[in-house]
Motif scaffolding. Structure first.
Motif, PDB file in Angstrom:
ATOM      1  N   ALA A 283       6.738 -34.975  27.988  1.00 31.25           N
ATOM      2  CA  ALA A 283       7.666 -35.701  28.220  1.00 31.25           C
ATOM      3  C   ALA A 283       8.938 -35.112  27.521  1.00 31.25           C
ATOM      4  CB  ALA A 283       7.310 -36.998  27.449  1.00 31.25           C
ATOM      5  N   PHE A 284      10.147 -35.172  28.213  1.00 29.78           N
ATOM      6  CA  PHE A 284      11.397 -34.510  27.469  1.00 29.78           C
ATOM      7  C   PHE A 284      12.282 -35.493  28.127  1.00 29.78           C
ATOM      8  CE2 PHE A 284      10.407 -32.435  31.683  1.00 29.78           C
ATOM      9  CZ  PHE A 284      11.703 -32.605  32.505  1.00 29.78           C
ATOM     10  N   ASN A 285      13.772 -35.096  27.176  1.00 31.05           N
ATOM     11  CA  ASN A 285      14.836 -35.892  27.319  1.00 31.05           C
ATOM     12  C   ASN A 285      15.460 -36.004  28.497  1.00 31.05           C
ATOM     13  OD1 ASN A 285      15.314 -33.109  25.856  1.00 31.05           O
ATOM     14  ND2 ASN A 285      17.189 -33.618  26.993  1.00 31.05           N
ATOM     15  N   GLY A 286      16.519 -36.812  28.907  1.00 30.52           N
ATOM     16  CA  GLY A 286      16.969 -36.768  30.048  1.00 30.52           C
ATOM     17  C   GLY A 286      18.459 -36.411  29.725  1.00 30.52           C
ATOM     18  N   GLY A 287      19.504 -36.910  30.279  1.00 27.04           N
ATOM     19  CA  GLY A 287      20.783 -36.766  30.333  1.00 27.04           C
ATOM     20  C   GLY A 287      21.669 -37.233  29.288  1.00 27.04           C
ATOM     21  N   PHE A 288      23.147 -37.144  29.503  1.00 24.90           N
ATOM     22  CA  PHE A 288      23.988 -37.860  28.671  1.00 24.90           C
ATOM     23  C   PHE A 288      23.953 -39.209  29.232  1.00 24.90           C
ATOM     24  CE2 PHE A 288      27.538 -34.178  28.336  1.00 24.90           C
ATOM     25  CZ  PHE A 288      26.126 -33.237  27.899  1.00 24.90           C
TER      26      PHE A 288
ATOM     27  N   TYR B 208      22.835 -42.342  38.181  1.00 24.23           N
ATOM     28  CA  TYR B 208      21.433 -42.859  37.786  1.00 24.23           C
ATOM     29  C   TYR B 208      20.716 -43.881  38.739  1.00 24.23           C
ATOM     30  CZ  TYR B 208      17.265 -43.695  34.808  1.00 24.23           C
ATOM     31  OH  TYR B 208      15.873 -43.921  34.303  1.00 24.23           O
ATOM     32  N   GLU B 209      19.690 -43.448  39.561  1.00 30.16           N
ATOM     33  CA  GLU B 209      18.913 -44.319  40.378  1.00 30.16           C
ATOM     34  C   GLU B 209      17.508 -44.419  39.704  1.00 30.16           C
ATOM     35  OE1 GLU B 209      17.389 -44.782  45.049  1.00 30.16           O
ATOM     36  OE2 GLU B 209      19.531 -43.776  44.576  1.00 30.16           O
ATOM     37  N   GLN B 210      16.860 -45.506  39.534  1.00 29.73           N
ATOM     38  CA  GLN B 210      15.685 -45.530  38.747  1.00 29.73           C
ATOM     39  C   GLN B 210      14.761 -46.560  40.003  1.00 29.73           C
ATOM     40  OE1 GLN B 210      14.051 -44.144  36.418  1.00 29.73           O
ATOM     41  NE2 GLN B 210      12.199 -45.329  36.928  1.00 29.73           N
ATOM     42  N   GLU B 211      13.875 -46.119  40.597  1.00 31.18           N
ATOM     43  CA  GLU B 211      12.782 -46.968  41.367  1.00 31.18           C
ATOM     44  C   GLU B 211      13.591 -47.577  42.380  1.00 31.18           C
ATOM     45  OE1 GLU B 211       9.984 -48.951  38.839  1.00 31.18           O
ATOM     46  OE2 GLU B 211       9.927 -47.284  37.536  1.00 31.18           O
ATOM     47  N   GLY B 212      14.661 -46.900  43.249  1.00 27.31           N
ATOM     48  CA  GLY B 212      15.474 -47.331  44.064  1.00 27.31           C
ATOM     49  C   GLY B 212      16.473 -48.486  43.617  1.00 27.31           C
ATOM     50  N   HIS B 213      16.473 -48.619  42.282  1.00 22.30           N
ATOM     51  CA  HIS B 213      17.849 -49.404  41.666  1.00 22.30           C
ATOM     52  C   HIS B 213      18.901 -48.439  41.069  1.00 22.30           C
ATOM     53  CE1 HIS B 213      15.371 -52.990  42.156  1.00 22.30           C
ATOM     54  NE2 HIS B 213      14.094 -52.104  41.545  1.00 22.30           N
TER      55      HIS B 213
ATOM     56  N   SER C 145      13.852 -41.950  42.482  1.00 22.46           N
ATOM     57  CA  SER C 145      14.568 -41.828  41.211  1.00 22.46           C
ATOM     58  C   SER C 145      15.655 -40.477  41.235  1.00 22.46           C
ATOM     59  CB  SER C 145      13.977 -41.793  40.080  1.00 22.46           C
ATOM     60  OG  SER C 145      12.946 -42.991  39.816  1.00 22.46           O
ATOM     61  N   VAL C 146      16.669 -40.703  40.660  1.00 22.05           N
ATOM     62  CA  VAL C 146      17.708 -39.603  40.777  1.00 22.05           C
ATOM     63  C   VAL C 146      18.556 -39.684  39.416  1.00 22.05           C
ATOM     64  CG1 VAL C 146      19.787 -38.592  41.627  1.00 22.05           C
ATOM     65  CG2 VAL C 146      18.330 -39.959  43.182  1.00 22.05           C
ATOM     66  N   ARG C 147      18.422 -38.423  38.710  1.00 22.35           N
ATOM     67  CA  ARG C 147      19.321 -38.337  37.438  1.00 22.35           C
ATOM     68  C   ARG C 147      20.225 -37.390  37.672  1.00 22.35           C
ATOM     69  NH1 ARG C 147      22.222 -39.103  33.287  1.00 22.35           N
ATOM     70  NH2 ARG C 147      21.351 -39.655  31.261  1.00 22.35           N
ATOM     71  N   GLN C 148      21.593 -37.444  37.646  1.00 21.70           N
ATOM     72  CA  GLN C 148      22.634 -36.602  37.364  1.00 21.70           C
ATOM     73  C   GLN C 148      23.113 -36.406  36.132  1.00 21.70           C
ATOM     74  OE1 GLN C 148      25.175 -38.629  40.412  1.00 21.70           O
ATOM     75  NE2 GLN C 148      24.709 -37.362  42.005  1.00 21.70           N
TER      76      GLN C 148
END
Length: 206
Positions: A22-27, A36-41, A79-82
């Motif tokens: 496991a590692f950190n995400g973004g700002f 940021y999109e998580q599980e379609g939300h 999911s998407v993380r920018q």
């Protein structure tokens, strides 16, 4: 999987038994440097031109530039993380990587600070890089050297740079960045920001 939950995986749950890293995400989203999109939300609107970690419904992850080939037509995005423009593009550090002032506010206002980044090589493998004292150019150079064709900066500053790994699915986690501030089980205990969990295929738990 990309998680925004305050607790990663329950200690006895199915995901915990498959956890490899496991590692950190973004700002923080309030910084306005990506959606940021998580599980379609959609938690924050996705923006064209920003580097994006995209996870589809099969669990496959890739990095691309949103609106420029990502997402692919018909892609089942989960999911998407920018986070910011790319550090590495076409296998080379971008010109912007040399200007450390473009890559977030650092603790104490210095160039060298804890930083993390994520790249992807031509085979599709994700490559995580981190240091407790580095510049954006350092991150870009090491990821390009490792074969990354594209890379994005993740979170920075000592409190937020975190990588924990296990030798087998579900095994004990160990801190993998020399000098990281938080203990290896931090993601299991609770985390104030989003993070990425690497899971073994179902049925591969140890």
């Amino acid at each position: 999987c990309l998680s925004s939950a305050n607790v990663a995986c329950s200690r006895g749950g199915a995901e915990r038994r498959r956890l490899l890293a496991a590692f950190n995400g973004g700002f923080k989203l309030s910084q306005g440097v990506g959606g940021y999109e998580q599980e379609g939300h959609v938690a924050a609107a996705l923006r064209r031109g920003l580097t994006s970690l995209v996870i589809d419904r099969s669990g496959r992850a890739r990095i691309g530039i949103w609106g420029h080939g990502v997402p692919a037509p018909g892609e089942a995005v989960y999911s998407v993380r920018q986070n910011l423009p790319p550090l590495v593009l076409h296998g080379k550090p971008t010109a912007a990587a040399a200007d450390w002032g473009l890559w977030g506010s650092t603790l104490g206002g210095g160039e060298y600070v804890a930083r993390s980044a994520l790249g992807q090589d031509p085979a599709g493998h994700l490559v995580y890089a981190a240091s407790m004292s580095a510049t954006p150019a350092d991150m870009a150079s090491v990821l390009a050297y490792a074969g990354a064709q594209i890379a994005m900066e993740l979170d920075i500053n000592p409190e937020w740079v975190q990588l924990d790994v296990a030798r087998r699915p579900g095994g004990p986690l160990r801190a993998a960045i020399h000098g990281q501030s938080r203990p290896a089980n931090q993601f299991l205990l609770g985390w104030a920001r989003d993070f990425i969990a690497v899971l073994a295929p179902a049925g591969a738990g140890g």
